[in-house]
Design a protein around this motif. Structure first.
Motif, PDB file in Angstrom:
ATOM      1  N   THR A   5      -3.815  -1.248  -1.777  1.00 53.94           N
ATOM      2  CA  THR A   5      -4.663  -0.554  -0.814  1.00 53.94           C
ATOM      3  C   THR A   5      -4.828   0.908  -1.203  1.00 53.94           C
ATOM      4  O   THR A   5      -3.970   1.500  -1.857  1.00 53.94           O
ATOM      5  CB  THR A   5      -4.079  -0.640   0.607  1.00 53.94           C
ATOM      6  N   THR A   7      -4.658   4.566  -0.314  1.00 52.68           N
ATOM      7  CA  THR A   7      -3.859   5.316   0.652  1.00 52.68           C
ATOM      8  C   THR A   7      -4.279   6.779   0.767  1.00 52.68           C
ATOM      9  O   THR A   7      -3.732   7.520   1.569  1.00 52.68           O
ATOM     10  CB  THR A   7      -2.375   5.247   0.267  1.00 52.68           C
ATOM     11  N   GLN A  11      -5.559   7.700  -4.645  1.00 50.35           N
ATOM     12  CA  GLN A  11      -4.226   7.133  -4.521  1.00 50.35           C
ATOM     13  C   GLN A  11      -4.277   5.688  -4.031  1.00 50.35           C
ATOM     14  O   GLN A  11      -5.077   5.346  -3.158  1.00 50.35           O
ATOM     15  CB  GLN A  11      -3.378   7.967  -3.551  1.00 50.35           C
ATOM     16  N   THR A  15       0.978  -2.900  -0.871  1.00 49.46           N
ATOM     17  CA  THR A  15       1.382  -3.032   0.524  1.00 49.46           C
ATOM     18  C   THR A  15       1.280  -4.488   0.972  1.00 49.46           C
ATOM     19  O   THR A  15       0.760  -5.345   0.252  1.00 49.46           O
ATOM     20  CB  THR A  15       0.510  -2.160   1.443  1.00 49.46           C
TER      21      THR A  15
END
Length: 330
Positions: A5, A7, A11, A15
């Motif tokens: 994912t 973030t 970045q 998860t």
């Protein structure tokens, strides 16, 4: 399920997110196997993409390409998709989407092309974006009435896909590559007119072959210095369709006298073509692609394979031969 994912700007992280359970009308549930990392994926992660360029994903799951097996279909989806291996590109249409860098993806079926049952998912982990770009461009070339095509990034995945469609359409092709090994590779695919850029005879040979083949379409993925060399020797009335910039930030320059030859330079994006914007034409395109996707022209240049846990190493991967990282789920 596990998923990569986004973030923050630039970045990503591995998860746990809810697995899609209900399949929406017009959608597929796909058990992902291999996901290529293309420049577009990195652009998405960077956070610099214009609004609307990429469809939004549940839980901000990254990834726009991949290959996997369809495990369920929603209402209105043709039965032929169920159980099939597919290659996907999630930016072809809007829908209720979860990104491809995950154990399962939920995508509209009009973002998927069916693969042969015995296909290697890694060979198509990031191929559909390149194939649909070349296909949509070829449809435009044929509609306008171009008589031949110059492909500047001849040995790129998109360049090879264009070669395949041009040969199928019996449209004369002049491919431009960076070195002799790339030339040899295209020769194996059936290319007959190939020039290696940077040689002393390059400009003269280009003008001679382009004139003879009447290559009035230029499918340009390089730009910069190479395009500056091409423009003065193009046939009158030629149009440059610029879809990429492998040549980096170097500016394009040409004498204004070239304008008297009717040379046109325009940006090209598959998103803006009737092939992608019209659902009926898109369905026809994906069906046509499924019929030829087993051919060598249309394979993804897959390099080293990484697990989802190795996402940072995968994003940093580079290879001299231009091959790309592939995320795999065992």
């Amino acid at each position: 399920m596990k998923a990569i994912t986004m973030t923050g700007k630039g970045q990503v992280a591995l998860t746990e997110v809810p697995k899609p359970e209900q399949v929406s009308a017009g959608h597929l549930l796909i058990k992902m196997s291999a996901m290529g990392i293309n420049p577009g994926d990195k652009f998405l992660i960077s956070g610099n993409a214009p609004a609307g360029m990429f469809t939004q994903s549940r839980y901000d799951i990254a990834g726009v390409s991949g290959a996997g097996q369809v495990t369920a279909i929603g209402e209105g989806v043709p039965e032929k998709y169920l159980g099939k291996l597919v290659t996907v590109y999630r930016s072809l249409s809007d829908g209720n989407i979860s990104g491809t860098w995950s154990e399962y993806a939920h995508l509209p079926y009009l973002q998927c092309a069916i693969l042969p049952d015995d296909a290697d998912p890694a060979d198509h982990a990031g191929s559909l974006v390149n194939i649909i770009t070349a296909y949509a461009a070829m449809q435009q070339f044929l509609k306008v009435g171009h008589q031949g095509v110059i492909i500047t990034a001849g040995n790129s995945d998109t360049g090879k896909a264009m070669l395949g469609f041009a040969l199928e359409a019996k449209l004369p092709v002049l491919s431009i590559v960076r070195n002799e090994s790339s030339k040899a590779e295209l020769e194996k695919l059936g290319a007959k007119h190939i020039l290696v850029q940077g040689t002393e005879q390059f400009a003269q040979e280009l003008m001679t072959i382009a004139t003879a083949l009447k290559t009035t379409a230029v499918f340009d993925g390089v730009g910069g210095e190479l395009l500056s060399q091409l423009i003065p020797v193009l046939p009158a009335g030629a149009t440059v369709y610029a879809y990429g910039f492998l040549g980096g930030p170097a500016p394009v320059s040409f004498h204004t006298g070239m304008l008297t030859k009717g040379i046109t330079i325009k940006g090209f994006s598959n998103f803006k073509t009737a092939t992608v914007q019209d659902p009926q034409q898109l369905a026809q395109a994906l069906e046509a692609i499924s019929q030829v996707i087993h051919l060598s022209f249309f394979k993804f240049n897959a390099g080293k394979q990484f697990s989802l846990e190795e996402i940072e190493a995968a994003l940093s991967y580079t290879a001299a031969d231009g091959s790309k990282a592939v995320l795999v789920i065992g």
